[in-house]
Enzyme design. Structure first.
Site: not given
Length: 359
Positions: A207-209, A242, A280
């Site tokens: 998950i990073h978006r 992030r 994502d």
């Protein structure tokens, strides 16, 4: 010797560029100058990819990261322009949809240098995504648009970007990367043994978006869903810097197995041996398919619509109930992954299209 400049900044771009760079070196008809904007700078997000995939070290590294979208893109634009003035290439190659992509394309176009966009025509139709803005702007000014799918070609036609020589269905270059590097990953990666992961008995998640990380409630809901899946099947997540920062700032706790970001060989090994994928990431959706794994997409939409249309993936957004439903659906589903959705020998086709442009 003729020169082209390749602009790179993020992990998926390193993977794609590895294929084309190898073909360029094999043919020896022009010199490739690689520029790393520095957008991904962590060793496990950047350096290791150049080492593992035998990509030539960048001639230039702009070290631009950790800024707002406007500041990052602006500084990249200035830095790339200086390099293009010095190198005087015939064309600039950009990949995907990052700030590096847009900055490279803008700098080249303003100097009258041909812009080649690999992975053109993709659309999420979600203008809240910075990546969508980058895609549309880059496609609008590119001289050669290399689309991975028919859907990409049709999107460009609907937007009025026409011309048989300008818009080409090339297929997805990432398929070439998975095919070529999977053999090396089998030999060199031992991550599954190190983590004591059982074959087909863990879920790989990333998950990073921005849309998922800046909205803390969304991120919490996603991790709640992953925690529920983890009760049934171990969930392993290489944690993006992030996402790590947001988790720590908001004290988000999780029961899943968190590991540091991994190199490409380790990621391919995790993909090969996992049960399914939750992500994502656009690139990982396809890498899951190439490795014959179903994918739960933690977004409301996907650019890779053919994966959903053919039953290989489901979009669930940040809805934890939908995530669990998708997991329950896919855990016993058998699919025919032999369909050729993304072409073959894509790198060579792209190389030939570039040669036609600059000859």
């Amino acid at each position: 010797m003729k020169k082209i400049v390749t602009i790179l900044g993020a992990r998926p771009q390193f993977v794609k560029a590895a294929v084309l760079s190898r073909i360029i070196r094999e043919h020896g008809e022009f010199e490739e100058i690689i520029v790393h904007t520095g957008q991904h700078f962590d060793q496990n997000m950047s350096d290791i990819f150049f080492e593992e995939m035998e990509i030539p070290k960048p001639k230039y590294n702009l070290h631009i990261n950790g800024l707002s979208h406007a500041a990052m893109t602006g500084q990249m634009l200035i830095g790339v322009e200086k390099i293009l003035l010095d190198e005087k290439p015939l064309a600039v190659v950009v990949y995907g949809d990052t700030n590096s992509t847009l900055a490279g394309a803008l700098a080249a176009k303003k100097m009258g240098i041909s812009v080649i966009h690999v992975e053109a025509g993709l659309r999420s139709f979600n203008m809240n995504m910075p990546e969508e803005i980058n895609r549309i702007a880059t496609d609008t000014i590119s001289d050669l648009l290399l689309c991975p799918t028919d859907v990409g070609v049709q999107n460009l036609k609907k937007e009025g970007i026409l011309g048989s020589e300008k818009v080409v269905k090339s297929g997805d270059i990432m398929k070439d990367a998975v095919t070529y590097y999977s053999k090396k990953a089998n030999e060199k990666s031992s991550i599954c043994n190190k983590l004591m992961l059982e074959e087909n008995n863990f879920v790989l998640a990333t998950i990073h978006r921005q849309d998922n990380t800046v909205h803390v409630e969304k991120l919490k809901a996603i991790f709640t869903g992953l925690d529920e899946i983890n009760v049934q099947c171990k969930v392993v997540m290489p944690l993006h810097p992030r996402t790590k920062k947001i988790i720590e700032e908001n004290n988000i706790e999780t029961s899943i197995t968190i590991i540091e970001p991994v190199g490409y060989f380790d990621m391919l090994s995790l993909l090969k041996h996992c049960k399914m994928v939750v992500t994502d990431s656009g690139g990982l959706q396809k890498e899951a398919y190439f490795n014959k794994k179903h994918c739960i997409i933690a977004r409301e939409e996907t650019e890779w619509v053919e994966l959903v249309q053919n039953g290989f993936a489901k979009t669930v957004g940040s809805n934890q109930l939908k995530m669990i439903e998708a997991f329950d659906y896919f855990k016993s589903k058998k699919s025919d992954f032999s369909k050729n959705l993304y072409g073959k020998d894509v790198g060579l086709k792209i190389y030939n299209e570039i040669m036609n442009l600059i000859k």
